[in-house]
Design a protein around this motif. Structure first.
Motif, PDB file in Angstrom:
ATOM      1  N   UNK B  11      53.484  66.566  57.639  1.00 35.74           N
ATOM      2  CA  UNK B  11      53.561  65.228  57.072  1.00 35.74           C
ATOM      3  C   UNK B  11      52.941  64.226  58.047  1.00 35.74           C
ATOM      4  N   UNK B  12      52.962  62.957  57.657  1.00 32.70           N
ATOM      5  CA  UNK B  12      52.434  61.898  58.517  1.00 32.70           C
ATOM      6  C   UNK B  12      51.136  61.313  58.004  1.00 32.70           C
ATOM      7  N   UNK B  13      50.850  60.054  58.364  1.00 36.21           N
ATOM      8  CA  UNK B  13      49.603  59.367  58.012  1.00 36.21           C
ATOM      9  C   UNK B  13      49.410  59.196  56.512  1.00 36.21           C
ATOM     10  N   UNK B  14      50.499  59.165  55.763  1.00 31.92           N
ATOM     11  CA  UNK B  14      50.370  58.883  54.341  1.00 31.92           C
ATOM     12  C   UNK B  14      50.752  60.033  53.423  1.00 31.92           C
ATOM     13  N   UNK B  15      51.103  61.173  53.995  1.00 36.81           N
ATOM     14  CA  UNK B  15      51.620  62.280  53.179  1.00 36.81           C
ATOM     15  C   UNK B  15      52.964  61.861  52.598  1.00 36.81           C
ATOM     16  N   UNK B  16      53.239  62.270  51.346  1.00 33.75           N
ATOM     17  CA  UNK B  16      54.507  61.809  50.793  1.00 33.75           C
ATOM     18  C   UNK B  16      55.278  62.820  49.932  1.00 33.75           C
ATOM     19  N   UNK B  17      54.804  64.035  49.801  1.00 33.96           N
ATOM     20  CA  UNK B  17      55.551  65.019  49.006  1.00 33.96           C
ATOM     21  C   UNK B  17      56.203  66.078  49.892  1.00 33.96           C
ATOM     22  N   UNK B  18      56.380  65.767  51.174  1.00 34.09           N
ATOM     23  CA  UNK B  18      56.863  66.783  52.117  1.00 34.09           C
ATOM     24  C   UNK B  18      58.294  67.219  51.807  1.00 34.09           C
ATOM     25  N   UNK B  19      59.107  66.292  51.315  1.00 34.39           N
ATOM     26  CA  UNK B  19      60.512  66.625  51.119  1.00 34.39           C
ATOM     27  C   UNK B  19      60.694  67.673  50.014  1.00 34.39           C
ATOM     28  N   UNK B  37      55.865  66.376  61.648  1.00 36.45           N
ATOM     29  CA  UNK B  37      54.935  65.242  61.660  1.00 36.45           C
ATOM     30  C   UNK B  37      53.688  65.650  62.434  1.00 36.45           C
ATOM     31  N   UNK B  39      51.925  64.219  64.382  1.00 34.52           N
ATOM     32  CA  UNK B  39      51.935  63.815  65.796  1.00 34.52           C
ATOM     33  C   UNK B  39      52.606  64.865  66.674  1.00 34.52           C
ATOM     34  N   UNK B  43      50.762  66.357  69.842  1.00 35.60           N
ATOM     35  CA  UNK B  43      51.268  66.247  71.213  1.00 35.60           C
ATOM     36  C   UNK B  43      51.792  67.599  71.716  1.00 35.60           C
ATOM     37  N   UNK B  60      48.660  60.395  50.358  1.00 33.39           N
ATOM     38  CA  UNK B  60      47.412  59.652  50.539  1.00 33.39           C
ATOM     39  C   UNK B  60      47.109  59.609  52.027  1.00 33.39           C
ATOM     40  N   UNK B  62      45.780  58.687  55.241  1.00 32.24           N
ATOM     41  CA  UNK B  62      45.063  57.476  55.656  1.00 32.24           C
ATOM     42  C   UNK B  62      44.670  56.624  54.448  1.00 32.24           C
ATOM     43  N   UNK B  75      40.387  63.946  61.311  1.00 39.28           N
ATOM     44  CA  UNK B  75      41.364  64.037  62.388  1.00 39.28           C
ATOM     45  C   UNK B  75      41.591  65.499  62.783  1.00 39.28           C
TER      46      UNK B  75
END
Lengths: 996, 273
Positions: B11-19, B37, B39, B43, B60, B62, B75
Motif C-alpha cells: 500500500x501507500x502513495x494512493x493505493x486504497x483497496x489494501x484492506x 507500506x 516506505x 527503507x 490511484x 500518485x 518509483x
C-alpha cells in the motif's frame, strides 16, 4: 533552462477526452466543430541534459504503446485553432507535482514541472472550404468551457500561422514575489467610517460594532503593558486583526445561531430566543441523551470537528457534513474537490483521529438546461454541475473512500450560489492503549506540529469570504484546488502514528488555517507560542499574517508530547510526509505568535475566543399566501406520471452515481442503484465497516427546499422525516440513529441591501423549532452540524438568494446487514401495501411545480403516528417479513409505485380506492401528494398475516399485487383504470433527463 | 504438517483497496498476511523475499497523474532500497524468478502492465508491450460486469472457474496491445484469462456497458506465460460475501462471494508448490 515535453496520442488511438470536449463544445456552446485532439504539455524547469529529457519523456511522462512525444518542438498540426490552458502562478498543479517527483527521482536532479494542456480544434469545412470556426468561437471555447480565468490562463493560436518546428516558448507559472516578509500595524483609533473601510478592504467581514471592540481592546492599560513586554505597541498588527477576523467570522463563530433573537410571530406576540443553537439543537440532543440514561450511545457531540457515537464496545463512529458553496461558485472543480477532501479532515481530526469509511454528497444546482442570460461572474449551471461532479469524483475516488449515498436538487435560485454538501464518516477504535479515543487532551509543553501540505497564498480569506454574499470583489485567493494524494499519504502516516500513540491530539486546518486550528486547540492547554518562520511554504513571499490564516489544504495540526516527537518526526520522514514543529502549547493564557524573534500576535486567549458579544437580531414571521393552483385533473394520468418521472428532482441520477466509487473498502451492502438490472434508486446506503462482522451502518439524507416557500418549519420537519424514513426503509431502527443538521440559508440579517432579512431569520427560527420538535419526538439526536448563512449573490441590482435549505443526514447502526431490504419488487404474486396516511398536501410539491404553482398545503409531519409506524416497520423488516420497501417522497405515491415496479422489472396492479387517505377526492392529488412518513412495501403472500399483525395500530392497506407483466396498472378512485403503462416506457422517461 | 504460506499486500502513495485484499487473503487461508507500506520496502524493514504471494491492490498510485500507475512504476523501477544495495525493482525480479505468485487488481494491474511484467512474453519482465488506457466512455465508472474465463489458460488464479460477476471501478481500463502480433500471441498462448462477456459468461463482448471500457477483444485480465502473474481490471476483493452482490436481496446466492476463488486458487497452488 526550461524545456517543453509534449505528449499526444499516436494515430489511430482514441482520444476519449478530446471526444468528450468536442461533444460539450457542440452541445453546451452550440459551436460546430469537427474534431478536438488533446495533448499534454510538461514544462520542466531544472538542470536537465538532453538525455534526461529523453528519458523523462519516454519514461514516466508517456505511455509508449499509445503515445508519441516531442521535446522542444510541437506535435499539434492540421488544426484551425490551438488552445493551450495552464495554471496561473501559485495554483495547485497536482499533475505537475507528481511529474516533479518522478523526474527528480529518474534524473537524480531537482526539477520543477508545470503542466498545461493543448486542445487542437478543427472546424467543419463546408464546400467552399471557408473557415467556419472564428477566433471568437475559439475565445468562447477557451473562456466558457476549457479554462476558468480565476485559476487558469490560456493561449489561442491560429492554425494558419503555425510552425510546429519553432516550438512554443516555455512559460513557467512560478510565483514571483518579493521575499521580504513584514508585519504592518493598523491604526484603529479612527472614525467609524474608516473602521468600516478597513474591514471591507481587507475582506475581514467584521461589522462596525465588532471593529469597535477591536479598537477598544487596546484602550486597556494592563493589556498595553503586557504587549510592550512582548515587543508590541499600542496598535494592532495586521496578523492580529486577520486572526481575530477569522476567529470571529460567521463561518467559525456561528454568530447568527448564537444570537439573541426577538421573534415576532405575526400575530402580535414576541418571543425572546437566546441562541437557536442552545435552545433548539443542543437542547434536543441533551434531552434525548437524558432519556437514554445509561444506554446513551452519544460520545462526543458539538464539541469537536465531528460528532462521535458508539458503534459497538470496540469501535466508535464519527460523522460530519460540511458545505463548500462559495468556492464552488467561482471554481466548481477546485471548490468541490476542496470541499470533499476538506470534510474528510473533520472526522479524521476528531478525537484521536478516525479512519474514513464513507462519503455522502448532496448538490443543489440551478437546472442544467438554464437558458436565460447569466448575471455577471456566474458560471452556467451545467458547468457548475460538471465541475462539482468531477471535483467530488476526484476527491472521493482518489482518497479511497466510497461515496455511498447522495442526491441532486434543482432550483433556479441556486444560480447565485450552488450548494455543495459533502459528508464523511469514519470509524475509530474505542480505546487505544486503554485510553478512550473520543476526547482530546493537550498538556502545556506539548509541541505544535503541522503535517501534510505546505502553505501558500491559496485559501486566504476563505472563512471571511464565505461569511459574505458573492460580490464583485470576492477574492480570487479564496479559491484553491485540493490534492487528494498528498492528503492520503498524510492520513496513511497519521493512522500509523495514532495506533502507536505518538501524538496526543489532532485537529485539521480548515477555515482560518493555523489561526483557527492552533487557536482552538490552545484552549485545551490554555495558550500557545508559535513561530511562523518555521512553517514550510510552497514559495517565498508570504507575510506572517498570510502564513497564519492561509487555508492551504491537506494539513493537520497535532499536539505531540516532547518524549515522542523524535519517533513522530522519524515516522513522517520514512513515510515521505512533511512534519514540522512550529511551537508549543502553554498555559500562559496568551495566544502568542512570532515570526522568528519578532512577536506578531499577542492576544489574550479569553479575548480571542470570548471577546465577541452576542448579536441581537429581530425576526418577523408573516406566513406567505400563494394563489391556489386551479387546473383540472388531467385525462391522461399515465402521461402525467411520465412527465413527473422526467422532472429533474425525480429523475434517475445514475449517470452521476456511476462515476463515484461506491464499493471501495469492500463493505458495500445496499448500493445507490439496485434492482433486477441494478438501476433502481435506493433509499439509503448500508455498509459493513468491519469486514469480519455483520454489524452495519445506514446512511441517509433528507432535503426538500421547495417547502420553504410556504413554511420553513415544515421544510425542516419534512427534511428530517425524509432522512429518518429513508434509513428506516432499508432496515435501520430509531434505537440507534443519529442526525446531522446542515443549514444553508440566505442572509437572515436585515440591512439596506437585504430588506427581508427579518423574514429569513423567522424562517430560520421556525426551521430550528421544527428540528427540536421532530428530533425529540423520534429520539434522533443531532451529534454535529454546520451552517452557512450567506448564500446570496449581489452584483449591481441583481440579488439572488437560495431557498432556505436544511440538509438532514442520518447515521444509524444496523445489528445485522443481512436483514437489509431494497426498494425493488421481488416476485410476481407478492402483495403491495402502502403504509401511512395520504393527505391533500401538494403545497410545494413537484406536481404543483409542474403546473407553475406553489400552493399552500405543505406536507406536515405527524410524529406520533410516524414514530409508531417506523418502529413497527423496523420490527417487520427485522423479522424478515418485507420483500421490498420504498419511501414516498418527491412525486409521492405515483412515483414510488413506478420506481418500485421498474426497478424490480415486474408489473403492479394497484387499486387506489384502498389507500388510506384524508381529504382526497382527485386521483392526481392522491398519486402526487407528498405527504410524509409513507412507504410502498411488498411482501410474500405467506407473510400476510404476520406482516399485518406487525403493522396493527398504524395506517396501512393492501393496495394490489405484483404481476409478471411488464405493466403498471392503477385503478383510480372512481374504479376506472387511470394508468396502464409499460415499465420500459416509464423507466425510459425516468432515465432520459440526466443521461449525459 | 501443511506448508505455511504468506501474503504481502503493498500500500501507500494512493493505493486504497489494501484492506479488503488482505481480508481476501486471510479468508483464503494464508497463514500470514501483511499490509506493508511501500516506505517499509524502501527503507528495508520489509522485503518481498519473505513472502510467497504479492498483492498489488487497486487505488490511484500518485493520483494516476501521469497516466494510471505511471509514476508508481517509475518509483519501483528507479528507487533504491535504503543501503543502496539494490533497487526495489530487483526484489520484484527476484520474486518472479523464484516462481512466486503476483496478483494485480485494477491499479495493480495497470502497474504490472506499465512495468512490463505483464504479459512478460518470453520471460522479459521490463518491457511494456500492452497498456490500459482511458475508457471509451471517457469517464470513471463503477458497475458490475460478467466475465468469461478461458478454461485452457495457464493462469493459476482462474483454475476451475467458468464465469464470474464482479465490479469494475476505473477510468483507465481499456486494454490495448502494442500490435496485432502481440495480441495474436496472447491468444495463442491462452494468456487472456478473463474477458468481459454476456450474462452467461460465454461470449466475449464489445458491447457497452457489458464491456465497460472498450477493451480490445473484451480483455479484462491477462496472465504471463507461467500463469503465476495475473492482472485484471475487475475487483474480486469487492465480492467476498453475498451481501456485496448488487442483487443479493433478490437472488439465491452462496454465502461466499465469487471473488474469493482467485485467492483460494493462489493459496492452494502455494501449499503444494
Amino acid at each position: 533552462m526550461a524545456s517543453r515535453i509534449e505528449i499526444g496520442f499516436k494515430k489511430g488511438i482514441r482520444d476519449a477526452l478530446g471526444e468528450r470536449i468536442k461533444k460539450r463544445i457542440i452541445e453546451h456552446l452550440g459551436i460546430h466543430v469537427d474534431s478536438v485532439k488533446t495533448l499534454e504539455v510538461y514544462t520542466l524547469d531544472g538542470p536537465l541534459a538532453p538525455e534526461d529529457l529523453e528519458k523523462a519523456a519516454n519514461g514516466p511522462l508517456s505511455d509508449p504503446i499509445i503515445q508519441e512525444i516531442a521535446i522542444n518542438h510541437e506535435l499539434a498540426q492540421g488544426f484551425d485553432w490551438l488552445i493551450e490552458v495552464g495554471f496561473r502562478p501559485g495554483v495547485t498543479d497536482n499533475v505537475g507535482k507528481t511529474a516533479s517527483e518522478a523526474v527528480t527521482l529518474l534524473a537524480g536532479k531537482t526539477v520543477r514541472v508545470y503542466t498545461s494542456r493543448q486542445y487542437a480544434i478543427s472546424g467543419i469545412r463546408d464546400r467552399c472550404d471557408l473557415d467556419t470556426l472564428t477566433r471568437m468561437d475559439a475565445e468562447r471555447i477557451a473562456s466558457e468551457l476549457l479554462a476558468n480565468d480565476l485559476i487558469q490562463r490560456y493561449d489561442i493560436i491560429d492554425g494558419k500561422n503555425w510552425n510546429p518546428d519553432a516550438g512554443m516558448k516555455p512559460y513557467i507559472p512560478r510565483v514571483i514575489g518579493e521575499d521580504r516578509p513584514r508585519t504592518e500595524v493598523i491604526d484603529l483609533a479612527v472614525s467609524d467610517a474608516e473602521l468600516v473601510r478597513i474591514s471591507q478592504e481587507r475582506v475581514l467581514a467584521l461589522t462596525l460594532e465588532e471593529m469597535r471592540i477591536l479598537r477598544d481592546y487596546l484602550k486597556d492599560e494592563t493589556i498595553l503593558a503586557r504587549r510592550r513586554e512582548a515587543g508590541l505597541g499600542p496598535q494592532m498588527t495586521d496578523a492580529e486583526i486577520e486572526c481575530l477576523a477569522q476567529t470571529w467570522s460567521e463561518h467559525c463563530k456561528h454568530k447568527i445561531f448564537n444570537a439573541r433573537i426577538a421573534y415576532h410571530d405575526g400575530e402580535g406576540a414576541v418571543r425572546e430566543i437566546d441562541s437557536l443553537f442552545s435552545t433548539c439543537i443542543k437542547k434536543s440532543t441533551r434531552e434525548i441523551r437524558e432519556q437514554m440514561g445509561a444506554d446513551d450511545w452519544c460520545l462526543s457531540v458539538f464539541v469537536d470537528n465531528a460528532g462521535i457515537i458508539r458503534f459497538n464496545n470496540d469501535w466508535n463512529l464519527v460523522f460530519k457534513v460540511e458545505t463548500h458553496n462559495s468556492p464552488s461558485a467561482l471554481d466548481p472543480y477546485g471548490g468541490a474537490l476542496t470541499g470533499i477532501v476538506g470534510v474528510n479532515r473533520d472526522p479524521f481530526g476528531c478525537g484521536r483521529g478516525a479512519k474514513l469509511i464513507f462519503n455522502t454528497d448532496v448538490f443543489c444546482f440551478a437546472p442544467p438546461d438554464y437558458a436565460k442570460p447569466l448575471p455577471k461572474r456566474i458560471l452556467h449551471p451545467r458547468r457548475i454541475y460538471e465541475g462539482v461532479r468531477e471535483g467530488v469524483e476526484h476527491g472521493g475516488n482518489k482518497s479511497g473512500i466510497p461515496t455511498v449515498n447522495g442526491c441532486l436538487v434543482f432550483d433556479e435560485r441556486y444560480l447565485g450560489k450552488p450548494l455543495v454538501y459533502c459528508g464523511t464518516g469514519g470509524i475509530m477504535p474505542a480505546r487505544i492503549a486503554g485510553e478512550p479515543t473520543h476526547t482530546k487532551e493537550i498538556l502545556p509543553g506539548d509541541l505544535i506540529v503541522m503535517t501534510g501540505g505546505r502553505i501558500g497564498k491559496d485559501g486566504i480569506h476563505g472563512a471571511t469570504f464565505s461569511s459574505e454574499e458573492l460580490h464583485e470583489g470576492s477574492p480570487v485567493t479564496a479559491v484553491q484546488i485540493g490534492d487528494p494524494i498528498t492528503q492520503k499519504k498524510m492520513t496513511d502516516f497519521l493512522l500509523v502514528a495514532r495506533d502507536r500513540g505518538i501524538y496526543r491530539a489532532i485537529t485539521d486546518n480548515g477555515a482560518g488555517g493555523l489561526s483557527s486550528s492552533v487557536g482552538e486547540t490552545a484552549t485545551l492547554s490554555g495558550g500557545c507560542e508559535l513561530d511562523l518562520k518555521q512553517a514550510p511554504l510552497k514559495y517565498p513571499g508570504l507575510n506572517p499574517w498570510e502564513i497564519l490564516i492561509s487555508e492551504s489544504q491537506e494539513r493537520m495540526t497535532l499536539a505531540v508530547a516532547p518524549e515522542t516527537i523524535d519517533e513522530f518526526l522519524a515516522l513522517a520522514r520514512t513515510m515521505d510526509v512533511e512534519a514540522t514543529v512550529l511551537g508549543r502549547y502553554t498555559d500562559s493564557g496568551w495566544f502568542h505568535i512570532r515570526y522568528g524573534e519578532e512577536t506578531v500576535v499577542y492576544l489574550e486567549m479569553a479575548f480571542l475566543h470570548d471577546g465577541l458579544p452576542q448579536m441581537n437580531l429581530r425576526a418577523a414571521w408573516t406566513p406567505p399566501r400563494h394563489p391556489e393552483p386551479d387546473f383540472p385533473e388531467p385525462a391522461d394520468l399515465g402521461g402525467a406520471l411520465k412527465e413527473m418521472l422526467s422532472r429533474l428532482n425525480i429523475c434517475s441520477k445514475e449517470s452521476v452515481v456511476r462515476q463515484y466509487d461506491h464499493e471501495v473498502q469492500g463493505g458495500s451492502v445496499v448500493k445507490p442503484m439496485t434492482g433486477v438490472v441494478n438501476d433502481g434508486p435506493s433509499d439509503a446506503a448500508v455498509i459493513r465497516p468491519l469486514l469480519d462482522s455483520f454489524e452495519g451502518i445506514v446512511v441517509a439524507n433528507g432535503i426538500c427546499p421547495r417547502y420553504s416557500d410556504i413554511d420553513a418549519y415544515h421544510m425542516a420537519a419534512c427534511a428530517i422525516d425524509e432522512a429518518v424514513r429513508n434509513a428506516i426503509a432499508v432496515g435501520a431502527s430509531l434505537d440507534r440513529m443519529a442526525g446531522l443538521d446542515n443549514f444553508c440559508w440566505c442572509d437572515p440579517v436585515r440591512s439596506e441591501k437585504n430588506p427581508d432579512g427579518e423574514y429569513k431569520l423567522a424562517q430560520l427560527v421556525r426551521a430550528n423549532e421544527a428540528l427540536y420538535a421532530i428530533t425529540t419526538a423520534y429520539g434522533v439526536p443531532c451529534i454535529s452540524g454546520k451552517d452557512s448563512m450567506k448564500n446570496d449573490y449581489q452584483i449591481g441590482e441583481t440579488r439572488i438568494s437560495i431557498p432556505p435549505t436544511l440538509l438532514f443526514s442520518t447515521l444509524a447502526k444496523m445489528e445485522d446487514v443481512r436483514k437489509a431490504v431494497t426498494m425493488d419488487v421481488k416476485k410476481p404474486g407478492d402483495l403491495v401495501y402502502v403504509l401511512g396516511e395520504t393527505y391533500r398536501e401538494l403545497g410545494g410539491s413537484e406536481w404543483y411545480a409542474l403546473h407553475g404553482a406553489i400552493g399552500n398545503d405543505v406536507p406536515q409531519v405527524h410524529t406520533e403516528t410516524a414514530k409508531r409506524l417506523y418502529q413497527a416497520l423496523s420490527l417487520a423488516i427485522q423479522a424478515g417479513l418485507v420483500a421490498s420497501c420504498h419511501d414516498c417522497s418527491d412525486g409521492g405515491l405515483g412515483v414510488a409505485l413506478a420506481e418500485t415496479a421498474f426497478a424490480g422489472g415486474l408489473g403492479l396492479t394497484v387499486d387506489l380506492r384502498t389507500v388510506p387517505t384524508e381529504g382526497i377526492t382527485r386521483d392526481d392529488d392522491l398519486l402526487f401528494s407528498e405527504s410524509q412518513s409513507r412507504f410502498v412495501v411488498t411482501i410474500r403472500p405467506d407473510d400476510r398475516e404476520a406482516f399485518e399483525a406487525a403493522l396493527a395500530g398504524s395506517a396501512f392497506a393492501r393496495i394490489g399485487q405484483v404481476t409478471a407483466e411488464d405493466l403498471l396498472r392503477i385503478d383510480g378512485l372512481g374504479g376506472k383504470r387511470i394508468i396502464d403503462e409499460e415499465l420500459a416506457v416509464l423507466k425510459a422517461a425516468w432515465q432520459k433527463t440526466l443521461a449525459f | 504438517m501443511q506448508k505455511k504460506i504468506s501474503a504481502i499486500v503493498i500500500t501507500g502513495n494512493g493505493t486504497n483497496c489494501e484492506m479488503e485484499m488482505a481480508h481476501a487473503c486471510r479468508l483464503a487461508g494464508f497463514d500470514q498476511v501483511d499490509i506493508v507500506h511501500i516506505s517499509e520496502l524502501l527503507c528495508g524493514t520489509k522485503r518481498l523475499d519473505d513472502y510467497d504471494f504479492l498483492n498489488l491492490p487497486g487505488g490511484f498510485l500518485d493520483g494516476d497523474d501521469l497516466g494510471s500507475a505511471k509514476a508508481g512504476a517509475n518509483r519501483i523501477l528507479h528507487a533504491d532500497v535504503a543501503g543502496g544495495q539494490e533497487r526495489l525493482y530487483d526484489q520484484f525480479a527476484r520474486f518472479i524468478a523464484a516462481g512466486k505468485l503476483i496478483l494485480g487488481i485494477c491499479n495493480g494491474f495497470q502497474l504490472l502492465v506499465k512495468l512490463g511484467m505483464l504479459p512478460g512474453l518470453d520471460g522479459v519482465y521490463d518491457r511494456q508491450t500492452v497498456t490500459l488506457v482511458f475508457n471509451d466512455s471517457g469517464r470513471f465508472e463503477d458497475r458490475w460486469v460478467y466475465l468469461h474465463v478461458d478454461p485452457d489458460s495457464p493462469c493459476i488464479f482462474t483454475r476451475g472457474l467458468h464465469g464470474l460477476y464482479l465490479p469494475v471501478r476505473h477510468g483507465e481500463g481499456k486494454f490495448v496491445p502494442q500490435d496485432t502480433a502481440t495480441l495474436e500471441r496472447l491468444k495463442r498462448q491462452k494468456l487472456i484469462a478473463l474477458q468481459y462477456s454476456d450474462a452467461l459468461c460465454q461470449e466475449a463482448t464489445m458491447d457497452y456497458p457489458a464491456n465497460p471500457n472498450g477493451a480490445v477483444d473484451g480483455i479484462a485480465g491477462i496472465c504471463n506465460e507461467t500463469g503465476r502473474i495475473f492482472g485484471l481490471m475487475p475487483h474480486p476483493e469487492a465480492y467476498l460475501h453475498r451481501t456485496n452482490h448488487p442483487r443479493w436481496t433478490r437472488e439465491e446466492l452462496p454465502e461466499e462471494g465469487m471473488g474469493l476463488s482467485f485467492f483460494r486458487n493462489a493459496a492452494a497452488f502455494l501449499r503444494i508448490n
